[in-house]
Design a protein around this motif. Structure first.
Motif, short mmCIF file in Angstrom:
data_model
loop_
_atom_site.label_atom_id
_atom_site.label_comp_id
_atom_site.label_asym_id
_atom_site.label_seq_id
_atom_site.Cartn_x
_atom_site.Cartn_y
_atom_site.Cartn_z
N GLY A 163 9.63 1.99 35.42
CA GLY A 163 11.00 1.81 34.98
C GLY A 163 11.35 2.70 33.80
O GLY A 163 10.59 3.61 33.43
N ALA A 164 12.49 2.44 33.20
CA ALA A 164 12.97 3.24 32.07
C ALA A 164 12.36 2.71 30.78
O ALA A 164 13.07 2.28 29.86
CB ALA A 164 14.50 3.22 32.01
N ALA A 165 11.03 2.78 30.69
CA ALA A 165 10.36 2.24 29.50
C ALA A 165 10.69 3.04 28.26
O ALA A 165 10.85 2.47 27.17
CB ALA A 165 8.84 2.23 29.73
N ASP A 166 10.81 4.37 28.38
CA ASP A 166 11.14 5.17 27.21
C ASP A 166 12.55 4.89 26.72
O ASP A 166 12.82 4.87 25.52
CB ASP A 166 10.97 6.66 27.51
N VAL A 167 13.48 4.63 27.66
CA VAL A 167 14.85 4.27 27.26
C VAL A 167 14.84 2.93 26.53
O VAL A 167 15.50 2.77 25.49
CB VAL A 167 15.76 4.21 28.50
N ALA A 168 14.11 1.94 27.04
CA ALA A 168 14.05 0.63 26.39
C ALA A 168 13.40 0.74 25.01
O ALA A 168 13.84 0.09 24.05
CB ALA A 168 13.28 -0.35 27.27
N ALA A 185 5.73 9.66 18.94
CA ALA A 185 4.27 9.72 18.97
C ALA A 185 3.75 9.71 20.40
O ALA A 185 2.82 10.47 20.74
CB ALA A 185 3.69 8.53 18.19
N TYR A 186 4.32 8.88 21.26
CA TYR A 186 3.88 8.85 22.66
C TYR A 186 4.22 10.15 23.37
O TYR A 186 3.45 10.62 24.23
CB TYR A 186 4.55 7.67 23.38
N LEU A 187 5.37 10.77 23.02
CA LEU A 187 5.73 12.05 23.63
C LEU A 187 4.76 13.14 23.21
O LEU A 187 4.34 13.98 24.02
CB LEU A 187 7.16 12.41 23.24
N ALA A 223 1.56 10.00 33.04
CA ALA A 223 0.97 8.67 32.93
C ALA A 223 1.00 8.19 31.48
O ALA A 223 1.37 7.04 31.19
CB ALA A 223 -0.46 8.68 33.47
N VAL A 224 0.64 9.09 30.55
CA VAL A 224 0.69 8.71 29.13
C VAL A 224 2.13 8.44 28.71
O VAL A 224 2.41 7.46 28.00
CB VAL A 224 0.07 9.84 28.28
N LYS A 225 3.05 9.27 29.14
CA LYS A 225 4.45 9.16 28.71
C LYS A 225 5.11 7.87 29.20
O LYS A 225 6.03 7.35 28.56
CB LYS A 225 5.23 10.36 29.23
N ASN A 226 4.68 7.34 30.33
CA ASN A 226 5.29 6.13 30.88
C ASN A 226 4.51 4.86 30.56
O ASN A 226 5.12 3.82 30.30
CB ASN A 226 5.44 6.27 32.40
#
Length: 550
Positions: A431-436, A448-450, A482-485
């Protein structure tokens, strides 16, 4: 009223949500001046490159700003917002079709080495242009929309404060590149770098006046269609002998065809820049004093996001450059062709993210975790329903599809297509985890995750591309995705209980800024005690049997 936890306990209310600042709770809109290019992985906007599912927000982006801040949007405002959203999607769709046709034209009309050199050169150009923009375009959208009530002279000051540093920096970098590189194609791109960089900033400024139509007509139609027509003219006039001669594998090889293709590709940028500037000049006074404080107001809002925008650009576009450098232009062409079919899924993900983001911001800011979970799940279900058939169909038909559309030389990209399709299945399921994450205000964690995703991609590419070529690049990108999501998904699930599927993950969560309230343990009854003892007895019997049979 203070927000309630899922169990009904009253908690300390969350602090109010600041708006219009980097790092605020309300962050993460999909940037509309992002530009996917040959070999690119970002939002659909320009250039004939692969589009990956990473069009999520740049950490710290405050999101879309209403045309008239402070006024509620209703009635005609609703229709205007809906019309702008339709215009944006229409422009993205038209640009995506033109980009896809440009890729098909280049790979069918030239040999793989020439196509790969063209894709790598143009990707490198737009990677540099995106970094040099310093995210000034989105900063202009915010401050111009906010200053419409304070008069046009202030808008003139904001425009100068954004364009002068970007133009000066791009001119300096272009001059250094022109003097230090010897490849003719790269020198053409060095000359055009200021126009490529400034066009995105100026076109973004038109959106600060509350309209999407200049963006739709210029970057959605004129630019990609112009690139398609001019590149087609170069391929048609080059002749079959020059187009299929094979070249020497260099960026400027194949009898000068690559520099000609690059020149045709960059020619629409000065036209788009001039038309956008003329559109702005008609709405601004020709001469006016520069109001004090405009530069500080703009860059105070923009500079925290510049680093994030640069990192996002590297993650989107670096893979093709690495493939061309370590495995050769031919492998870069195969990689570009194999990843081109994800445009439709990219559009679906971008539209759903834009629709869900403001509602997620309001739900998380108000402590309505049940509403936030429902929004997250519903958007994920729609994303899976719309995109999984595309990825599954692409994985099943990739060997035939690549050969039929791009030519038999590109059928070898089927393993790349399988890896990317599997990665997209995982990414859309998250899903849109980065948006949330950005909507909840965790912009530092998002950055940091990016950075972790970019580091993973680069390390895997350096290890795998020399021995596996384009397949190694696909595996490296899959690791970065995979890391980004997964990291943002773990963060929002651990902090807020957000999960893409199922109601069983809603326990023991808290609203933003509230103290955690643990539920008391349920008292043990005779029945539950008996069940627990029976389980232990079965486990003991199984252990004795295992020791006896060993």
């Amino acid at each position: 009223m203070a927000p309630l936890t899922p169990a009904g306990e009253t908690e300390r209310p969350a602090r109010p949500v600041p708006t219009g600042r980097a790092g605020s709770e309300e962050g993460g809109a999909v940037h509309q001046d992002s530009e996917p290019v040959p070999g690119n992985s970002g939002p659909v906007s320009e250039g004939p490159g692969p589009v990956h599912k990473d069009s999520g927000p740049v950490p710290g982006d405050p999101g879309p700003v209403p045309a008239d801040p402070g006024q509620p949007i209703s009635g005609n405002g609703d229709r205007q917002v809906s019309g702008d959203r339709v215009a944006g999607l229409a422009g993205a769709g038209a640009g995506a079709v033109a980009q896809f046709l440009t890729v098909v034209l280049v790979v069918r009309g030239t040999d793989p080495k020439t196509a790969g050199a063209f894709f790598a050169a143009t990707t490198l150009c737009l990677l540099a242009a995106t970094v040099l923009r310093l995210d000034a375009g989105n900063g202009l959208v915010h401050v111009l929309a906010g200053s419409r009530t304070s008069g046009r002279p202030r808008a003139v000051g904001h425009l100068r404060a954004a364009t002068v540093p970007v133009a000066s920096l791009s001119l300096a970098v272009g001059a250094v590149a022109f003097l230090t590189v010897s490849d003719p194609a790269l020198r053409v791109l060095a000359v055009a770098l200021p126009a490529v960089t400034c066009s995105g900033v100026v076109v973004s400024a038109t959106r600060g006046f509350g309209t999407m139509w200049p963006t739709l007509l210029l970057t959605g139609v004129l630019q990609p269609v112009g690139q398609l027509v001019l590149v087609a003219a170069v391929v048609a006039t080059s002749g079959d002998g020059a187009a299929r001669s094979g070249g020497d594998g260099g960026v400027g090889g194949d009898g000068g065809l690559v520099p000609s293709l690059v020149a045709a590709w960059v020619l629409p940028y000065p036209v788009v820049l001039s038309l956008a500037w003329l559109w702005l000049r008609r709405r601004l006074p020709r001469t006016s004093p520069r109001p004090p404080g405009t530069a500080s107001e703009l860059w105070r809002h923009t500079w925290p996001r510049s680093l994030a925008a640069g990192v996002q650009a590297v993650f989107q576009r670096l893979d093709v450059v690495i493939v061309a450098s370590l495995a050769g232009p031919a492998e870069a062409a195969v990689y570009t062709a194999a990843t081109r079919f994800k445009v439709v899924g990219q559009l679906a993900g971008q539209g759903l993210a834009q629709a869900a983001q403001p509602r997620l911001v309001r739900a998380l800011a108000g402590g309505d975790l049940a509403r936030a979970r429902e929004l997250y799940r519903s958007s994920t279900r729609w994303l899976v329903a719309l995109t999984w058939p595309i990825w599954l169909g692409y994985a099943a038909s990739a060997p035939w599809l690549l050969g039929a559309v791009f030519g038999e030389e590109y059928a070898s990209g089927a393993p790349v297509a399988l890896v990317l399709a599997a990665t997209m299945l995982l990414a859309t399921a998250c899903g849109a985890a980065d948006v949330a994450l950005t909507a909840a205000g965790h912009t530092g964690a998002g950055l940091a995750y990016l950075v972790a995703a970019v580091t993973t991609t680069v390390l895997l590419d350096l290890l795998l591309v020399p021995c596996l070529g384009s397949l190694g690049a696909a595996l490296g990108w899959a690791g970065g995705m995979a890391v980004k999501n997964l990291l943002p998904l773990w963060h929002v699930h651990r902090r807020y209980g957000l999960h893409p599927f199922g109601p069983r993950h809603d326990r023991d969560v808290r609203a933003p800024g509230a103290r955690r309230v643990r539920r008391p343990r349920r008292a043990e009854t005779p029945a539950s005690r008996g069940a627990r003892q029976a389980r232990w007895a079965r486990w003991a019997r199984w252990a004795r049997w295992a020791r006896w049979t060993r």
